[in-house]
Design a protein around this motif. Structure first.
Motif, mmCIF file in Angstrom:
data_model
loop_
_atom_site.group_PDB
_atom_site.id
_atom_site.type_symbol
_atom_site.label_atom_id
_atom_site.label_comp_id
_atom_site.label_asym_id
_atom_site.label_seq_id
_atom_site.Cartn_x
_atom_site.Cartn_y
_atom_site.Cartn_z
ATOM 1 N N HIS A 147 0.834 -1.198 0.000
ATOM 2 C CA HIS A 147 0.000 0.000 0.000
ATOM 3 C C HIS A 147 0.869 1.250 0.000
ATOM 4 O O HIS A 147 2.102 1.166 0.022
ATOM 5 C CB HIS A 147 -0.953 -0.004 1.190
ATOM 6 C CG HIS A 147 -0.332 -0.460 2.471
ATOM 7 N ND1 HIS A 147 0.560 0.311 3.185
ATOM 8 C CD2 HIS A 147 -0.447 -1.623 3.153
ATOM 9 C CE1 HIS A 147 0.940 -0.352 4.258
ATOM 10 N NE2 HIS A 147 0.368 -1.526 4.264
ATOM 11 N N ARG A 148 0.235 2.408 -0.040
ATOM 12 C CA ARG A 148 0.956 3.681 -0.138
ATOM 13 C C ARG A 148 1.907 3.901 1.031
ATOM 14 O O ARG A 148 2.942 4.534 0.883
ATOM 15 C CB ARG A 148 -0.024 4.834 -0.230
ATOM 16 C CG ARG A 148 -0.767 4.844 -1.531
ATOM 17 C CD ARG A 148 -1.709 5.993 -1.605
ATOM 18 N NE ARG A 148 -2.659 5.703 -2.679
ATOM 19 C CZ ARG A 148 -3.728 6.399 -2.908
ATOM 20 N NH1 ARG A 148 -3.997 7.448 -2.159
ATOM 21 N NH2 ARG A 148 -4.529 6.080 -3.884
ATOM 22 N N ARG A 149 1.559 3.374 2.184
ATOM 23 C CA ARG A 149 2.429 3.517 3.340
ATOM 24 C C ARG A 149 3.804 2.901 3.057
ATOM 25 O O ARG A 149 4.834 3.439 3.457
ATOM 26 C CB ARG A 149 1.815 2.856 4.575
ATOM 27 C CG ARG A 149 2.684 2.991 5.803
ATOM 28 C CD ARG A 149 2.067 2.273 7.024
ATOM 29 N NE ARG A 149 2.976 2.309 8.126
ATOM 30 C CZ ARG A 149 4.058 1.544 8.276
ATOM 31 N NH1 ARG A 149 4.373 0.655 7.327
ATOM 32 N NH2 ARG A 149 4.835 1.633 9.327
ATOM 33 N N SER A 150 3.816 1.786 2.344
ATOM 34 C CA SER A 150 5.083 1.132 1.994
ATOM 35 C C SER A 150 5.966 2.072 1.189
ATOM 36 O O SER A 150 7.167 2.182 1.442
ATOM 37 C CB SER A 150 4.821 -0.143 1.183
ATOM 38 O OG SER A 150 4.045 -1.048 1.920
ATOM 39 N N THR A 151 5.377 2.763 0.236
ATOM 40 C CA THR A 151 6.129 3.706 -0.591
ATOM 41 C C THR A 151 6.651 4.851 0.267
ATOM 42 O O THR A 151 7.805 5.264 0.127
ATOM 43 C CB THR A 151 5.240 4.234 -1.738
ATOM 44 O OG1 THR A 151 4.835 3.118 -2.534
ATOM 45 C CG2 THR A 151 5.980 5.235 -2.607
ATOM 46 N N ARG A 152 5.818 5.355 1.182
ATOM 47 C CA ARG A 152 6.258 6.450 2.059
ATOM 48 C C ARG A 152 7.402 6.007 2.958
ATOM 49 O O ARG A 152 8.371 6.749 3.163
ATOM 50 C CB ARG A 152 5.085 6.962 2.893
ATOM 51 C CG ARG A 152 4.079 7.775 2.097
ATOM 52 C CD ARG A 152 3.108 8.532 2.988
ATOM 53 N NE ARG A 152 2.419 7.691 3.955
ATOM 54 C CZ ARG A 152 1.262 7.061 3.740
ATOM 55 N NH1 ARG A 152 0.677 7.163 2.558
ATOM 56 N NH2 ARG A 152 0.702 6.339 4.682
ATOM 57 N N VAL A 153 7.331 4.794 3.488
ATOM 58 C CA VAL A 153 8.394 4.286 4.356
ATOM 59 C C VAL A 153 9.687 4.130 3.563
ATOM 60 O O VAL A 153 10.765 4.534 4.027
ATOM 61 C CB VAL A 153 7.976 2.957 5.021
ATOM 62 C CG1 VAL A 153 9.151 2.290 5.716
ATOM 63 C CG2 VAL A 153 6.836 3.189 6.005
ATOM 64 N N LEU A 154 9.621 3.572 2.362
ATOM 65 C CA LEU A 154 10.819 3.428 1.528
ATOM 66 C C LEU A 154 11.409 4.785 1.167
ATOM 67 O O LEU A 154 12.626 4.945 1.133
ATOM 68 C CB LEU A 154 10.501 2.623 0.267
ATOM 69 C CG LEU A 154 10.289 1.134 0.480
ATOM 70 C CD1 LEU A 154 9.804 0.484 -0.812
ATOM 71 C CD2 LEU A 154 11.554 0.464 0.979
ATOM 72 N N HIS A 155 10.544 5.752 0.921
ATOM 73 C CA HIS A 155 11.037 7.101 0.622
ATOM 74 C C HIS A 155 11.784 7.670 1.828
ATOM 75 O O HIS A 155 12.879 8.230 1.679
ATOM 76 C CB HIS A 155 9.870 8.006 0.223
ATOM 77 C CG HIS A 155 10.301 9.326 -0.295
ATOM 78 N ND1 HIS A 155 9.508 10.439 -0.227
ATOM 79 C CD2 HIS A 155 11.445 9.741 -0.894
ATOM 80 C CE1 HIS A 155 10.138 11.463 -0.756
ATOM 81 N NE2 HIS A 155 11.308 11.064 -1.167
ATOM 82 N N ALA A 156 11.233 7.520 3.011
ATOM 83 C CA ALA A 156 11.881 8.024 4.225
ATOM 84 C C ALA A 156 13.223 7.328 4.463
ATOM 85 O O ALA A 156 14.222 7.979 4.809
ATOM 86 C CB ALA A 156 10.958 7.837 5.428
ATOM 87 N N ILE A 157 13.266 6.021 4.264
ATOM 88 C CA ILE A 157 14.520 5.273 4.447
ATOM 89 C C ILE A 157 15.557 5.739 3.433
ATOM 90 O O ILE A 157 16.732 5.942 3.763
ATOM 91 C CB ILE A 157 14.273 3.754 4.347
ATOM 92 C CG1 ILE A 157 13.457 3.279 5.553
ATOM 93 C CG2 ILE A 157 15.597 2.983 4.238
ATOM 94 C CD1 ILE A 157 12.948 1.853 5.440
#
Length: 94
Positions: A36-46
Motif C-alpha cells: 500500500h501507499r504507506r510502503s512507498t512512504r516508508v521506503l522514501h523516508a529510508i
C-alpha cells in the motif's frame, strides 16, 4: 553484492537494523498482496535517511520492492531485475 561493490571501490551505505526490519515487513506485505501507499512512504523516508548518510544510488536487490519503490529524483535507482533482464537479452543475442 558487497564483494562486487568492493571490487569497484564502492562502499555501500546500508539501512540500519530498524530500517532493514521495515524493509523486510514491506517485502512480506508485497508478497502477501498487502502493498500500500504507506510502503512507498516508508521506503522514501529510508532512502532520504541513506542520502543524508551519503548515498547517491539505490540498489534494489529484492525483486519485490520495485512494486512499491517511490519515483525519486535525488538518487539513481538500479533495479537488479531490470539489469538481469538486459544482461540476459544481450547474452541471447550474441
Amino acid at each position: 553484492y558487497d564483494g562486487s561493490l568492493s571490487e569497484h571501490e564502492i562502499k555501500p551505505i546500508l539501512p540500519t537494523s530498524h530500517e532493514q526490519s521495515a524493509i523486510n515487513q514491506i517485502i512480506f506485505d508485497v508478497l502477501n498482496g498487502k502493498a500500500h501507499r504507506r510502503s512507498t512512504r516508508v521506503l522514501h523516508a529510508i532512502t532520504e535517511e541513506c542520502v543524508v548518510r551519503g548515498a547517491t544510488d539505490v540498489l534494489l536487490a529484492c525483486t519485490d520492492l520495485q512494486i512499491v519503490f517511490p519515483n525519486l529524483k535525488e538518487v539513481r535507482v538500479h533495479d537488479t531485475m531490470h539489469i538481469l533482464a538486459e544482461a540476459t537479452v544481450e547474452e541471447l543475442l550474441k
